[in-house]
Design an enzyme around this catalytic site. Structure first.
Site, PDB file in Angstrom:
ATOM      1  N   GLY A  71       0.820  -1.215   0.000  1.00  0.00           N
ATOM      2  CA  GLY A  71       0.000   0.000   0.000  1.00  0.00           C
ATOM      3  C   GLY A  71       0.843   1.248   0.000  1.00  0.00           C
ATOM      4  CG  ASN A  72      -0.298   4.746  -1.601  1.00  0.00           C
ATOM      5  OD1 ASN A  72      -0.984   5.583  -1.032  1.00  0.00           O
ATOM      6  ND2 ASN A  72      -0.691   4.128  -2.712  1.00  0.00           N
ATOM      7  NE  ARG A  73       3.735   8.292   5.016  1.00  0.00           N
ATOM      8  CZ  ARG A  73       4.537   9.347   5.064  1.00  0.00           C
ATOM      9  NH1 ARG A  73       5.622   9.373   4.337  1.00  0.00           N
ATOM     10  NH2 ARG A  73       4.243  10.369   5.835  1.00  0.00           N
TER      11      ARG A  73
END
Ligand code: C5P
Length: 397
Positions: free
Chosen positions: A201-203
């Site tokens: 995932g990412n932030r």
């Protein structure tokens, strides 16, 4: 705006509706029926609203308060609307200040029913609602949930935040630059499964895209929001929850053809695991090798499929040479407006409420913006969108 409050237990929620609208800059004049005051005192509304609450045709400072209120209102919201008020409004009865004001206005009216399930489903109420709808009255359907006395069913007043957002969208209706424009927005970071419990995932929090969707709805647009994260504040539009880049691609493509404007604010993964394990990978089996493959670039696909007049907004999260990289993406992806930001800066980009962005358009113009809230940035992006939509209209005529 006139806020009409009828005599149901949900009257206490109307205080919250009032407060939210006043916070949004709306001048709110409350009108309470006699029974509403059995649930909440007029003083409470007077304290929260823009002017003192009115409760009667006869004791207001002006001699004909209903015509004054009806003529000066830009919008009337009735929340909660009881079966009684709905029935009187549909039948044209005006035996108190609220019902008289409803008949004395040409402004749009939003009715937010709240009552017990049996009453809401009664054919008389449903026929009255149908009558009001036929006459152009907006109805915000009640939700299913817990009702007074512990019963559960349809009839609970719509959430105050949703009522306030719908009211703001209707207020924008006359003057809003995006009235009737259909806007598709994506938000949040995608999650690419490794196995049933793990993902890459990412932030991204989705805050930027949610701000664009909320502001577009407030300006009268028909909004579809495809998002991986749940908005913290209500948005008056259709929300399509997704998780992966693939699911987002599918949802976006299903809605894109009907959209006048697409804003790709989502942080879509560029790579995903090539194989997704059916079962949770076991620690004891050793360190797994996760092989990645590229995802579909949704924005590029939209750029290729873009029809004349459709306006495409992309985001470019960069950590260096922000403007150069974003300008290259704008050209490569056939985008009309690129919002570029430096995600390496602490006060800008992922998770925070502020952003420092550069707006790049297809003429090569770059507008460097100062640090501002994501809501304010959403407004500036939509100003550009509104300009483009307004320019397009004479050609269509
Ligand atoms: O090239 P880059 O991924 O940095 O471009 C960012 C823009 O492209 C954003 O608007 C993002 O939503 C979009 N994007 C996309 N599909 C991808 C990757 C990025 O639509 N697979």
């Amino acid at each position: 705006m006139v806020l009409g409050v009828a005599g149901g237990i949900a009257a206490y929620k109307a205080v919250e509706v009032c407060r939210r609208l006043v916070d949004a800059g709306v001048h709110v004049a409350p009108v309470l029926t006699a029974d509403a005051q059995r649930f909440v005192g007029a003083v409470t509304f007077s304290a929260v609203a823009s002017e003192p609450a009115r409760t009667s045709l006869w004791d207001a400072p002006e001699p004909i308060p209903h015509t004054h209120l009806g003529q000066s209102a830009d919008l009337i919201v009735v929340a909660p609307a009881t079966a009684n008020v709905i029935g009187k409004y549909a039948a044209g009865i005006s035996d108190d200040l609220l019902t008289a004001t409803l008949l004395a206005t040409r402004a749009p009216v939003l009715v937010c029913p709240a009552m017990h399930t049996e009453m809401w489903e009664h054919v008389a109420v449903q026929e009255n609602i149908a009558t009001l709808r036929r006459r152009g009255v907006h109805v915000l359907e009640p939700e299913a949930g817990r009702l007074a006395g512990g019963d559960v069913g349809a009839g609970r007043l719509a959430e105050p935040g949703v009522i306030a957002e719908t009211a703001l969208a209707l207020l924008a209706g006359g003057i809003g630059a995006l009235t009737g424009v259909s806007v598709l927005v994506t938000a949040g970071g995608t999650r690419e499964a490794i196995d049933p419990v793990r993902f890459v995932g990412n932030r991204s929090s989705g805050k930027m895209g949610h701000a664009v969707a909320r502001e577009a709805a407030r300006r009268g647009a028909r909004v579809t929001l495809v998002t991986t994260t749940t908005p913290v504040a209500p948005i008056a539009g259709e929300i399509v929850p997704v998780e992966s880049a693939d699911a987002m691609h599918e949802a976006v493509m299903a809605h894109a053809a009907g959209a006048d404007v697409v804003v790709m604010a989502a942080a879509v993964a560029d790579f995903r695991p090539k194989a997704v394990a059916d079962q949770k990978l076991k620690k004891g089996d050793g360190v797994p090798e996760v092989v990645l493959e590229p995802t579909i670039d949704i924005l590029s696909a939209l750029g290729r499929a873009k029809r004349p007049g459709q306006f495409l907004v992309g985001f470019a999260a960069e950590t260096e040479s922000v403007v150069e990289h974003a300008a290259a993406k704008l050209r490569a992806k056939n985008v009309d407006l690129m919002v570029a930001n430096d995600v390496a800066a602490e006060d800008s980009g992922f998770e925070v409420d502020t952003n420092r962005a550069v707006l790049l358009d297809s003429t090569g113009r770059a507008l460097e913006l100062p640090l501002m809230g994501k809501d304010a940035l959403a407004g500036l992006i939509l100003d550009r969108v509104a300009d483009a939509v307004a320019k397009k209209e004479p050609q269509q005529a």
